[in-house]
Structure formats: structure tokens, C-alpha cells
Write a protein that holds these residues in place. Sequence first.
Motif, PDB file in Angstrom:
ATOM      1  N   ASP A  19      78.654  58.348  65.133  1.00 37.67           N
ATOM      2  CA  ASP A  19      78.832  57.863  66.495  1.00 37.67           C
ATOM      3  C   ASP A  19      80.286  57.621  66.860  1.00 37.67           C
ATOM      4  O   ASP A  19      80.584  57.246  67.975  1.00 37.67           O
ATOM      5  CB  ASP A  19      78.067  56.527  66.681  1.00 37.67           C
ATOM      6  CG  ASP A  19      76.577  56.737  66.698  1.00 37.67           C
ATOM      7  OD1 ASP A  19      76.135  57.875  66.903  1.00 37.67           O
ATOM      8  OD2 ASP A  19      75.853  55.745  66.492  1.00 37.67           O
TER       9      ASP A  19
ATOM     10  N   LEU B  98      75.772  59.318  76.229  1.00 40.25           N
ATOM     11  CA  LEU B  98      74.525  58.776  76.771  1.00 40.25           C
ATOM     12  C   LEU B  98      73.583  58.341  75.649  1.00 40.25           C
ATOM     13  O   LEU B  98      72.919  57.309  75.756  1.00 40.25           O
ATOM     14  CB  LEU B  98      73.841  59.797  77.670  1.00 40.25           C
ATOM     15  CG  LEU B  98      74.489  60.018  79.031  1.00 40.25           C
ATOM     16  CD1 LEU B  98      73.800  61.163  79.758  1.00 40.25           C
ATOM     17  CD2 LEU B  98      74.463  58.756  79.865  1.00 40.25           C
ATOM     18  N   GLU B  99      73.531  59.106  74.567  1.00 39.00           N
ATOM     19  CA  GLU B  99      72.694  58.731  73.424  1.00 39.00           C
ATOM     20  C   GLU B  99      73.182  57.421  72.808  1.00 39.00           C
ATOM     21  O   GLU B  99      72.372  56.580  72.409  1.00 39.00           O
ATOM     22  CB  GLU B  99      72.690  59.844  72.383  1.00 39.00           C
ATOM     23  CG  GLU B  99      71.890  61.055  72.795  1.00 39.00           C
ATOM     24  CD  GLU B  99      72.038  62.228  71.841  1.00 39.00           C
ATOM     25  OE1 GLU B  99      72.678  62.073  70.772  1.00 39.00           O
ATOM     26  OE2 GLU B  99      71.514  63.308  72.157  1.00 39.00           O
ATOM     27  N   GLN B 100      74.507  57.245  72.725  1.00 36.71           N
ATOM     28  CA  GLN B 100      75.062  55.999  72.180  1.00 36.71           C
ATOM     29  C   GLN B 100      74.655  54.812  73.046  1.00 36.71           C
ATOM     30  O   GLN B 100      74.253  53.771  72.538  1.00 36.71           O
ATOM     31  CB  GLN B 100      76.583  56.085  72.090  1.00 36.71           C
ATOM     32  CG  GLN B 100      77.077  57.019  71.015  1.00 36.71           C
ATOM     33  CD  GLN B 100      78.592  57.181  71.055  1.00 36.71           C
ATOM     34  OE1 GLN B 100      79.287  56.462  71.753  1.00 36.71           O
ATOM     35  NE2 GLN B 100      79.094  58.146  70.313  1.00 36.71           N
ATOM     36  N   VAL B 101      74.757  54.984  74.354  1.00 36.25           N
ATOM     37  CA  VAL B 101      74.381  53.907  75.273  1.00 36.25           C
ATOM     38  C   VAL B 101      72.894  53.607  75.155  1.00 36.25           C
ATOM     39  O   VAL B 101      72.481  52.443  75.132  1.00 36.25           O
ATOM     40  CB  VAL B 101      74.765  54.274  76.732  1.00 36.25           C
ATOM     41  CG1 VAL B 101      74.159  53.287  77.715  1.00 36.25           C
ATOM     42  CG2 VAL B 101      76.279  54.322  76.885  1.00 36.25           C
ATOM     43  N   GLU B 102      72.091  54.656  75.052  1.00 40.06           N
ATOM     44  CA  GLU B 102      70.648  54.458  74.913  1.00 40.06           C
ATOM     45  C   GLU B 102      70.328  53.658  73.654  1.00 40.06           C
ATOM     46  O   GLU B 102      69.501  52.745  73.685  1.00 40.06           O
ATOM     47  CB  GLU B 102      69.940  55.806  74.865  1.00 40.06           C
ATOM     48  CG  GLU B 102      68.429  55.690  74.800  1.00 40.06           C
ATOM     49  CD  GLU B 102      67.733  57.046  74.798  1.00 40.06           C
ATOM     50  OE1 GLU B 102      66.504  57.042  74.857  1.00 40.06           O
ATOM     51  OE2 GLU B 102      68.417  58.085  74.735  1.00 40.06           O
ATOM     52  N   ARG B 103      70.997  53.981  72.551  1.00 37.09           N
ATOM     53  CA  ARG B 103      70.761  53.232  71.310  1.00 37.09           C
ATOM     54  C   ARG B 103      71.193  51.780  71.459  1.00 37.09           C
ATOM     55  O   ARG B 103      70.542  50.871  70.943  1.00 37.09           O
ATOM     56  CB  ARG B 103      71.479  53.899  70.140  1.00 37.09           C
ATOM     57  CG  ARG B 103      70.758  55.146  69.663  1.00 37.09           C
ATOM     58  CD  ARG B 103      71.286  55.635  68.333  1.00 37.09           C
ATOM     59  NE  ARG B 103      72.683  56.019  68.373  1.00 37.09           N
ATOM     60  CZ  ARG B 103      73.129  57.226  68.690  1.00 37.09           C
ATOM     61  NH1 ARG B 103      72.273  58.172  69.000  1.00 37.09           N
ATOM     62  NH2 ARG B 103      74.404  57.494  68.683  1.00 37.09           N
ATOM     63  N   LYS B 104      72.291  51.537  72.162  1.00 40.74           N
ATOM     64  CA  LYS B 104      72.739  50.159  72.370  1.00 40.74           C
ATOM     65  C   LYS B 104      71.721  49.382  73.197  1.00 40.74           C
ATOM     66  O   LYS B 104      71.446  48.216  72.934  1.00 40.74           O
ATOM     67  CB  LYS B 104      74.110  50.140  73.049  1.00 40.74           C
ATOM     68  CG  LYS B 104      75.232  50.556  72.131  1.00 40.74           C
ATOM     69  CD  LYS B 104      76.566  50.546  72.849  1.00 40.74           C
ATOM     70  CE  LYS B 104      77.667  51.054  71.934  1.00 40.74           C
ATOM     71  NZ  LYS B 104      78.973  51.065  72.595  1.00 40.74           N
ATOM     72  N   ILE B 105      71.171  50.044  74.205  1.00 35.24           N
ATOM     73  CA  ILE B 105      70.175  49.385  75.057  1.00 35.24           C
ATOM     74  C   ILE B 105      68.911  49.078  74.257  1.00 35.24           C
ATOM     75  O   ILE B 105      68.299  48.020  74.427  1.00 35.24           O
ATOM     76  CB  ILE B 105      69.868  50.253  76.298  1.00 35.24           C
ATOM     77  CG1 ILE B 105      71.087  50.260  77.217  1.00 35.24           C
ATOM     78  CG2 ILE B 105      68.635  49.748  77.030  1.00 35.24           C
ATOM     79  CD1 ILE B 105      70.997  51.233  78.367  1.00 35.24           C
ATOM     80  N   GLU B 106      68.527  50.003  73.382  1.00 38.70           N
ATOM     81  CA  GLU B 106      67.325  49.797  72.569  1.00 38.70           C
ATOM     82  C   GLU B 106      67.452  48.600  71.632  1.00 38.70           C
ATOM     83  O   GLU B 106      66.450  48.079  71.153  1.00 38.70           O
ATOM     84  CB  GLU B 106      67.002  51.066  71.781  1.00 38.70           C
ATOM     85  CG  GLU B 106      66.479  52.184  72.656  1.00 38.70           C
ATOM     86  CD  GLU B 106      66.318  53.499  71.931  1.00 38.70           C
ATOM     87  OE1 GLU B 106      66.762  53.598  70.762  1.00 38.70           O
ATOM     88  OE2 GLU B 106      65.772  54.429  72.526  1.00 38.70           O
TER      89      GLU B 106
ATOM     90  N   SER C 113      76.405  64.032  76.642  1.00 38.59           N
ATOM     91  CA  SER C 113      75.102  63.792  76.012  1.00 38.59           C
ATOM     92  C   SER C 113      75.238  62.805  74.861  1.00 38.59           C
ATOM     93  O   SER C 113      74.425  61.880  74.722  1.00 38.59           O
ATOM     94  CB  SER C 113      74.528  65.115  75.511  1.00 38.59           C
ATOM     95  OG  SER C 113      73.309  64.896  74.842  1.00 38.59           O
TER      96      SER C 113
END
Length: 85
Positions: free
Chosen positions: A80, A52-60, A49
Motif C-alpha cells: 500500500d 480508492l482501494e486504500q480508502v475503502e480499506r480504511k473505511i472498512e 484505483s
Amino acid sequence: MTNQEAMPSFEQAMDQLERIVAQLESGDVPLEQAIELFQEGMKLSQLCSSKLEQVERKIEVLLEQDGGMVKKPFQADEGDKGDTR
């Protein structure tokens, strides 16, 4: 062994989690071992989890600008850096 070496990749963590779930679902695990497997599974779930949150922030961080995508530098928070909560 450093903390970075001890932390599995997302894919490794998911594989381990799938094996744990299969063992627990089989019902052939003694109670003591089932509790240990459950605890390990929860840690792996939290790790996945977090990743995935780290990747989501990078995508944002990708912003649409002038009809195209522009990538901005990602600044990781102190939490992080391998923190599994």
C-alpha cells in the motif's frame, strides 16, 4: 525527487486522466502520441484505483460497536505504500 513527490494526488491524477481522455476523444492526436497518452492514462487509472482501494480499506476499519462507530488503527500492507501495481 522522491517517489512520494512524483506520485500525484487522487485529484491530480483524475484531472490528468480527464485531459488525456479528452485529447484521445478529439481524434486529432498522431498515433505515436495516442499510444503514449493511452499508456499514461492506464497508469493513472491504476493509481486512482489503488488509492480508492486504500480508502475503502480504511473505511472498512470503522466498526460499529455499542451503537456507535469506533475507529481502529489502520495497518497498511507493504504493497500500500505508493505501489501502483
